[in-house]
Design an enzyme around this catalytic site. Structure first.
Site, mmCIF file in Angstrom:
data_model
loop_
_atom_site.group_PDB
_atom_site.id
_atom_site.type_symbol
_atom_site.label_atom_id
_atom_site.label_comp_id
_atom_site.label_asym_id
_atom_site.label_seq_id
_atom_site.Cartn_x
_atom_site.Cartn_y
_atom_site.Cartn_z
ATOM 1 N N ASN A 1 2.367 1.377 4.313
ATOM 2 C CA ASN A 1 2.675 0.090 4.975
ATOM 3 C C ASN A 1 2.396 0.150 6.480
ATOM 4 O O ASN A 1 3.068 -0.495 7.275
ATOM 5 C CB ASN A 1 4.134 -0.345 4.703
ATOM 6 C CG ASN A 1 4.439 -1.787 5.098
ATOM 7 O OD1 ASN A 1 5.580 -2.117 5.428
ATOM 8 N ND2 ASN A 1 3.457 -2.657 5.073
ATOM 9 N N ASP B 1 -8.263 3.724 1.483
ATOM 10 C CA ASP B 1 -7.287 4.125 2.494
ATOM 11 C C ASP B 1 -8.036 4.589 3.752
ATOM 12 O O ASP B 1 -8.779 5.569 3.694
ATOM 13 C CB ASP B 1 -6.440 5.266 1.923
ATOM 14 C CG ASP B 1 -5.290 5.631 2.830
ATOM 15 O OD1 ASP B 1 -5.293 5.208 4.002
ATOM 16 O OD2 ASP B 1 -4.399 6.346 2.363
ATOM 17 N N CYS C 1 0.858 -1.187 0.000
ATOM 18 C CA CYS C 1 0.000 0.000 0.000
ATOM 19 C C CYS C 1 0.897 1.241 0.000
ATOM 20 O O CYS C 1 2.050 1.161 -0.433
ATOM 21 C CB CYS C 1 -0.977 -0.015 1.172
ATOM 22 S SG CYS C 1 -0.206 0.038 2.803
ATOM 23 N N CYS D 1 -1.321 0.612 7.377
ATOM 24 C CA CYS D 1 -2.754 0.305 7.526
ATOM 25 C C CYS D 1 -3.174 -0.892 6.676
ATOM 26 O O CYS D 1 -3.396 -1.987 7.193
ATOM 27 C CB CYS D 1 -3.609 1.521 7.159
ATOM 28 S SG CYS D 1 -3.382 2.934 8.261
ATOM 29 N N ARG D 2 -3.327 -0.692 5.376
ATOM 30 C CA ARG D 2 -3.908 -1.731 4.529
ATOM 31 C C ARG D 2 -3.004 -2.939 4.319
ATOM 32 O O ARG D 2 -3.444 -4.084 4.497
ATOM 33 C CB ARG D 2 -4.298 -1.136 3.170
ATOM 34 C CG ARG D 2 -5.442 -0.136 3.255
ATOM 35 C CD ARG D 2 -5.558 0.688 1.997
ATOM 36 N NE ARG D 2 -4.397 1.572 1.825
ATOM 37 C CZ ARG D 2 -4.176 2.328 0.778
ATOM 38 N NH1 ARG D 2 -5.027 2.296 -0.226
ATOM 39 N NH2 ARG D 2 -3.103 3.099 0.724
ATOM 40 N N SER D 3 -1.739 -2.706 3.906
ATOM 41 C CA SER D 3 -0.899 -3.875 3.604
ATOM 42 C C SER D 3 -0.492 -4.672 4.846
ATOM 43 O O SER D 3 -0.403 -5.904 4.754
ATOM 44 C CB SER D 3 0.315 -3.489 2.746
ATOM 45 O OG SER D 3 1.149 -2.565 3.386
HETATM 46 P P1 4NP Z 1 -1.722 2.781 4.183
HETATM 47 O O1 4NP Z 1 -2.356 4.106 4.808
HETATM 48 O O2 4NP Z 1 -1.193 3.145 2.823
HETATM 49 O O3 4NP Z 1 -2.894 1.859 4.130
HETATM 50 O O4 4NP Z 1 -0.642 2.314 5.126
HETATM 51 C C1 4NP Z 1 -1.639 5.307 4.888
HETATM 52 C C2 4NP Z 1 -0.764 5.516 5.917
HETATM 53 C C3 4NP Z 1 -0.088 6.720 6.014
HETATM 54 C C4 4NP Z 1 -0.307 7.703 5.067
HETATM 55 C C5 4NP Z 1 -1.181 7.478 4.027
HETATM 56 C C6 4NP Z 1 -1.850 6.273 3.940
HETATM 57 N N1 4NP Z 1 0.349 8.932 5.172
HETATM 58 O O5 4NP Z 1 0.110 9.812 4.335
HETATM 59 O O6 4NP Z 1 1.192 9.099 6.068
#
Ligand code: 4NP
Length: 147
Positions: free
Chosen positions: A11, A117, A8, A13-15
């Protein structure tokens, strides 16, 4: 072969959720598969998953606390057989670092939709992400096991 990487943006939340769900299924089914996750961005490298995702996964019997964020690299296309992007932007960013020639195949995890997200939303978003990931992972495992 069963070397799966979930990717994602951050790294955190989703992945990591996909990573934890896949590890739980590998243990449940007694498979000798390698599971990992990464982010296309490096902002959160070295950090554990988002505490909201850790909590939501723990309620489903999945422990994400050992995981640490890292950035996806070109070598991942050699280290893994199947790489799954959570959204279209992740897919395009991975395609941009993909080496020419052989290497892992690259998929959009949900094939026809994105894993939303949850980072800037409420707790409901984390539950929705886990629901989507758990449903899809059953199909992914069924598909890969018969290959
Ligand atoms: P992820 O979510 O891609 O599912 O891990 C996010 C985590 C952090 C950020 C964006 C999305 N960020 O902008 O810091």
């Amino acid at each position: 072969m069963g070397r799966l990487l979930f990717v994602c943006l951050g790294n955190i939340c989703r992945s990591p959720a996909a990573d934890g769900v896949a590890r739980q299924m590998v243990a449940r089914e007694g498979l000798d598969w390698t599971i990992d996750s990464a982010g296309t961005g490096a902002w959160h490298a070295g950090e554990p998953p988002d505490p909201r995702m850790i909590e939501a996964a723990a309620a489903r019997g999945i422990d994400l606390t050992p995981l640490r964020a890292r950035q996806a690299v070109t070598e991942d296309f050699q280290r893994f057989d199947h790489i799954f992007a959570m959204d279209h932007r992740n897919y395009e960013d991975l395609a941009a670092i993909r080496p020419s020639g052989t290497g892992a195949d690259l998929h959009l995890f949900l094939e026809t939709a994105e894993v939303p997200d949850p980072y800037y939303g409420g707790d409901q978003g984390f539950e929705q992400v886990l629901d989507l990931i758990q449903d899809r992972m059953e199909i992914v495992f069924q598909t890969l096991k018969v290959r």
